[in-house]
Design a protein around this motif. Structure first.
Motif, mmCIF file in Angstrom:
data_model
loop_
_atom_site.group_PDB
_atom_site.id
_atom_site.type_symbol
_atom_site.label_atom_id
_atom_site.label_comp_id
_atom_site.label_asym_id
_atom_site.label_seq_id
_atom_site.Cartn_x
_atom_site.Cartn_y
_atom_site.Cartn_z
ATOM 1 N N GLU A 338 0.830 -1.206 0.000
ATOM 2 C CA GLU A 338 0.000 0.000 0.000
ATOM 3 C C GLU A 338 0.865 1.256 0.000
ATOM 4 O OE1 GLU A 338 -2.370 -0.617 3.423
ATOM 5 O OE2 GLU A 338 -3.918 -1.769 2.368
ATOM 6 N N GLU A 339 1.965 1.229 0.760
ATOM 7 C CA GLU A 339 2.854 2.404 0.797
ATOM 8 C C GLU A 339 3.494 2.622 -0.575
ATOM 9 O OE1 GLU A 339 5.560 1.549 3.898
ATOM 10 O OE2 GLU A 339 4.108 1.870 5.527
ATOM 11 N N ALA A 340 3.874 1.549 -1.217
ATOM 12 C CA ALA A 340 4.477 1.677 -2.560
ATOM 13 C C ALA A 340 3.453 2.229 -3.555
ATOM 14 C CB ALA A 340 4.994 0.319 -3.018
ATOM 15 N N GLU A 341 2.223 1.765 -3.478
ATOM 16 C CA GLU A 341 1.155 2.234 -4.361
ATOM 17 C C GLU A 341 0.876 3.712 -4.132
ATOM 18 O OE1 GLU A 341 -1.950 2.151 -7.201
ATOM 19 O OE2 GLU A 341 -0.206 0.881 -6.809
ATOM 20 N N TRP A 342 0.915 4.083 -2.871
ATOM 21 C CA TRP A 342 0.662 5.504 -2.550
ATOM 22 C C TRP A 342 1.751 6.383 -3.125
ATOM 23 C CZ3 TRP A 342 3.326 9.196 0.268
ATOM 24 C CH2 TRP A 342 2.604 10.358 0.566
ATOM 25 N N ARG A 343 2.984 5.930 -2.927
ATOM 26 C CA ARG A 343 4.085 6.738 -3.462
ATOM 27 C C ARG A 343 3.979 6.846 -5.004
ATOM 28 N NH1 ARG A 343 7.071 3.643 0.204
ATOM 29 N NH2 ARG A 343 7.852 2.328 -1.526
ATOM 30 N N ARG A 344 3.535 5.786 -5.648
ATOM 31 C CA ARG A 344 3.459 5.767 -7.120
ATOM 32 C C ARG A 344 2.349 6.673 -7.658
ATOM 33 N NH1 ARG A 344 1.004 3.215 -11.193
ATOM 34 N NH2 ARG A 344 -0.404 2.072 -9.839
ATOM 35 N N THR A 345 1.275 6.778 -6.895
ATOM 36 C CA THR A 345 0.098 7.533 -7.398
ATOM 37 C C THR A 345 -0.064 8.900 -6.763
ATOM 38 O OG1 THR A 345 -1.285 6.465 -5.708
ATOM 39 C CG2 THR A 345 -1.124 5.380 -7.831
ATOM 40 N N ASN A 346 0.854 9.337 -5.940
ATOM 41 C CA ASN A 346 0.722 10.615 -5.247
ATOM 42 C C ASN A 346 1.221 11.733 -6.176
ATOM 43 O OD1 ASN A 346 0.992 12.906 -3.611
ATOM 44 N ND2 ASN A 346 1.394 11.642 -1.787
ATOM 45 N N GLU A 348 1.689 15.025 -5.818
ATOM 46 C CA GLU A 348 2.645 15.940 -5.206
ATOM 47 C C GLU A 348 4.018 15.284 -5.142
ATOM 48 O OE1 GLU A 348 1.191 17.160 -1.464
ATOM 49 O OE2 GLU A 348 -0.529 18.280 -2.272
ATOM 50 N N ALA A 349 4.013 14.014 -4.754
ATOM 51 C CA ALA A 349 5.297 13.320 -4.670
ATOM 52 C C ALA A 349 5.913 13.193 -6.064
ATOM 53 C CB ALA A 349 5.097 11.945 -4.052
ATOM 54 N N ARG A 350 5.069 12.947 -7.104
ATOM 55 C CA ARG A 350 5.577 12.814 -8.465
ATOM 56 C C ARG A 350 6.179 14.124 -8.932
ATOM 57 N NH1 ARG A 350 4.572 9.452 -12.859
ATOM 58 N NH2 ARG A 350 4.900 10.446 -14.922
ATOM 59 N N ALA A 351 5.469 15.226 -8.608
ATOM 60 C CA ALA A 351 5.980 16.531 -9.016
ATOM 61 C C ALA A 351 7.312 16.824 -8.353
ATOM 62 C CB ALA A 351 4.946 17.610 -8.676
ATOM 63 N N ALA A 353 9.431 14.650 -7.303
ATOM 64 C CA ALA A 353 10.445 13.762 -7.874
ATOM 65 C C ALA A 353 10.911 14.278 -9.247
ATOM 66 C CB ALA A 353 9.890 12.350 -8.009
ATOM 67 N N GLU A 354 9.960 14.756 -10.059
ATOM 68 C CA GLU A 354 10.319 15.263 -11.380
ATOM 69 C C GLU A 354 11.171 16.514 -11.262
ATOM 70 O OE1 GLU A 354 6.575 15.785 -13.211
ATOM 71 O OE2 GLU A 354 6.431 13.698 -13.941
ATOM 72 N N GLY A 355 10.805 17.403 -10.325
ATOM 73 C CA GLY A 355 11.573 18.623 -10.118
ATOM 74 C C GLY A 355 12.996 18.312 -9.671
ATOM 75 N N LEU A 356 13.110 17.402 -8.756
ATOM 76 C CA LEU A 356 14.436 17.049 -8.251
ATOM 77 C C LEU A 356 15.275 16.410 -9.356
ATOM 78 C CD1 LEU A 356 16.440 16.707 -5.926
ATOM 79 C CD2 LEU A 356 15.322 14.515 -5.371
ATOM 80 N N THR A 357 14.639 15.586 -10.162
ATOM 81 C CA THR A 357 15.371 14.926 -11.249
ATOM 82 C C THR A 357 15.870 15.956 -12.257
ATOM 83 O OG1 THR A 357 14.003 12.955 -10.995
ATOM 84 C CG2 THR A 357 15.225 13.153 -13.049
ATOM 85 N N GLY A 358 15.001 16.919 -12.578
ATOM 86 C CA GLY A 358 15.396 17.972 -13.527
ATOM 87 C C GLY A 358 16.573 18.781 -13.006
ATOM 88 N N GLN A 359 16.521 19.152 -11.717
ATOM 89 C CA GLN A 359 17.602 19.931 -11.124
ATOM 90 C C GLN A 359 18.912 19.155 -11.171
ATOM 91 O OE1 GLN A 359 16.339 20.982 -7.182
ATOM 92 N NE2 GLN A 359 14.621 22.280 -7.904
ATOM 93 N N LEU A 360 18.829 17.856 -10.802
ATOM 94 C CA LEU A 360 20.040 17.047 -10.791
ATOM 95 C C LEU A 360 20.586 16.868 -12.210
ATOM 96 C CD1 LEU A 360 19.026 14.333 -8.151
ATOM 97 C CD2 LEU A 360 20.817 16.075 -7.903
ATOM 98 N N GLN A 361 19.685 16.690 -13.206
ATOM 99 C CA GLN A 361 20.122 16.521 -14.598
ATOM 100 C C GLN A 361 20.832 17.764 -15.084
ATOM 101 O OE1 GLN A 361 19.692 13.530 -16.615
ATOM 102 N NE2 GLN A 361 21.349 14.684 -17.579
ATOM 103 N N ALA A 362 20.282 18.944 -14.743
ATOM 104 C CA ALA A 362 20.899 20.200 -15.152
ATOM 105 C C ALA A 362 22.275 20.367 -14.534
ATOM 106 C CB ALA A 362 19.989 21.375 -14.756
ATOM 107 N N ALA A 363 22.376 19.961 -13.224
ATOM 108 C CA ALA A 363 23.667 20.082 -12.549
ATOM 109 C C ALA A 363 24.695 19.144 -13.172
ATOM 110 C CB ALA A 363 23.497 19.742 -11.062
ATOM 111 N N VAL A 364 24.267 17.963 -13.565
ATOM 112 C CA VAL A 364 25.179 17.011 -14.200
ATOM 113 C C VAL A 364 25.654 17.551 -15.552
ATOM 114 C CG1 VAL A 364 25.304 14.727 -15.285
ATOM 115 C CG2 VAL A 364 24.325 14.971 -12.990
ATOM 116 N N GLN A 399 19.513 7.706 -8.536
ATOM 117 C CA GLN A 399 18.547 7.330 -7.481
ATOM 118 C C GLN A 399 17.216 8.030 -7.722
ATOM 119 O OE1 GLN A 399 20.018 7.951 -3.525
ATOM 120 N NE2 GLN A 399 18.155 7.210 -2.541
ATOM 121 N N ALA A 400 17.284 9.305 -8.123
ATOM 122 C CA ALA A 400 16.046 10.063 -8.376
ATOM 123 C C ALA A 400 15.304 9.501 -9.557
ATOM 124 C CB ALA A 400 16.394 11.537 -8.598
ATOM 125 N N LEU A 401 16.037 9.086 -10.591
ATOM 126 C CA LEU A 401 15.407 8.490 -11.762
ATOM 127 C C LEU A 401 14.719 7.187 -11.410
ATOM 128 C CD1 LEU A 401 18.164 9.255 -14.447
ATOM 129 C CD2 LEU A 401 15.827 10.222 -14.357
#
Length: 409
Positions: A338-346, A348-351, A353-364, A399-401
């Motif tokens: 249930e916790e995994a499902e929540w994380r997958r469908t949340n 706010e959490a997706r946003a 995660a996407e924001g963090l991934t974008g920031q890290l990609q830009a820094a790389v 890890q973010a990806l």
């Protein structure tokens, strides 16, 4: 006239006996010849000789008292001194004197013997008194009482002492016996009082035990019975005629309660054993849901299983952790899914995660450009430093990806 070495008869018929003090008249003889007169008085002498011999033997071989022996000696001496016999009267006196000395010696021996016996009797009675006084302080009531009675019998078998000594020792002896009897009587009176108190206490305990025998409040009542048993032991023994009856009633009341409890517990144990079997079957049914695939159907199936589980009731205490642990394992797997499902469908959490991934990609990307520039400029040290920083940022990006993939994108 007729004569012999120890006597003679003159012409008038007078008989004489010769002694160291001269002739002494023995008597007058008119009935026959002078020879017959001498023979008669010589026989009297022989009679005295025999009488002295018998007395000597009695003094030596019998328990003839000194007083009686002296009376006999005096009686013979009177006859010798009266000169009523013809013979060696001096020799008879010598024998009588020796006999007197023997009697006196025997008298002294007996006096010493009596003195010795008296000393022994005194010592024996003193020993009896000392032992009696020691026994008077004893708490071994039966043994000491029997020994004191034996001492009385021993005392009675001993000779009496002089009145003063005998009375003084008897007074001490009697006082010791009285002191022991008084202590023993006091002890048993106290013991009787204690036993009476124990009887009253145990009657109260019996009354409570009998009142509790029908209780079905198993735990508290069993605990109370243990307390009653402790009180019973602390109460001491009642009188013999009451103790066994009280104990039988007390134990009987407990037996009634514990027999009823055992019967109920046996039924309960049988029921709980059956409950355990049912719960083990449910645990096995729940374990078939693993690994979790369709979360929604798995959750519904587990809810159904759990409702049936709760309806079953208690299982044996020692089996409870194992069977409940099996259900908890399945429940934790559901929670994790249930916790995994929540994380997958949340969203706010997706946003995030996407924001963090974008920031890290830009820094790389930026770090890579800087590294290329540093290499082109020949600044290897800066390039190496930036590459190490790039490794850390790349690891965070990977890890973010990975986390972003859990949201399905």
């Amino acid at each position: 006239m007729s004569s012999d070495p120890w006597g003679r008869v003159d012409e008038t018929g007078t008989v004489y006996v010769r002694t160291a003090d001269g002739e002494q008249v023995v008597g007058s003889w008119q009935a026959g010849s002078p020879e017959e007169a001498l023979a008669y008085f010589e026989r009297k002498y022989e009679g005295l000789v025999v009488e002295i011999g018998l007395l000597e033997k009695r003094v030596q071989t019998t328990d003839l008292s000194a007083k009686d022996a002296q009376v006999a000696i005096d009686h013979i001496r009177e006859q010798v001194d009266a000169h009523h016999a013809v013979g060696d009267l001096s020799a008879l006196r010598v024998r009588l004197d020796k006999l007197v000395a023997t009697v006196e010696s025997r008298r002294e021996e007996r006096r010493q013997q009596r003195a010795k016996q008296s000393d022994e009797a005194r010592k024996a009675k003193e020993d009896l008194v000392v032992e009696a006084e020691q026994l008077a302080q004893s708490d071994q009531w039966r043994a000491a009482g029997e020994r004191l009675r034996a001492l009385v019998d021993t005392w009675k078998g001993l000779p009496r002492l002089d009145r003063k000594s005998d009375d003084e020792l008897w007074h001490r002896f009697s006082h010791a016996r009285s002191a022991f009897s008084k202590r023993r009587k006091g002890h048993f009176a106290q013991l009787d009082a204690q036993r009476e108190e124990a009887r009253r206490t145990k009657e109260r305990l019996v009354a409570e035990a009998e009142a509790l025998s029908g209780s079905t409040d198993w735990g508290p009542t069993a605990a109370r019975y243990r307390e009653l048993m402790a009180d019973w032991k602390a109460a001491g023994r009642a009188q013999r005629e009451h103790e066994d009856d009280l104990w039988n009633r007390f134990r009987g009341a407990q037996d009634v309660f514990f027999a009823a409890r055992s019967s109920v517990f046996a039924e309960r144990d049988a029921e709980q054993t059956e409950n355990l079997k049912l719960k083990e079957e449910l645990a096995e049914e729940a374990e078939k849901l693993l690994p979790i695939g369709d979360l929604k159907s798995a959750r519904a199936a587990f809810r159904s299983i759990n409702e049936r589980w709760e309806a079953i009731g208690h299982v044996p205490r020692d089996a409870r952790p194992k069977v409940e642990g099996r259900m908890h394992t399945v429940e934790r797997a559901l929670q994790e899914a249930e916790e995994a499902e929540w994380r997958r469908t949340n969203p706010e959490a997706r946003a995030r995660a996407e924001g963090l991934t974008g920031q890290l990609q830009a820094a790389v990307d930026k770090l890579r450009a800087q590294i290329e520039q540093a290499r082109a400029q020949g600044n290897s040290a800066r390039a190496d430093k930036l590459e190490r920083e790039l490794e850390g940022r790349q690891a965070l990006l990977d890890q973010a990806l990975k986390g972003l993939q859990e949201f399905g994108g």
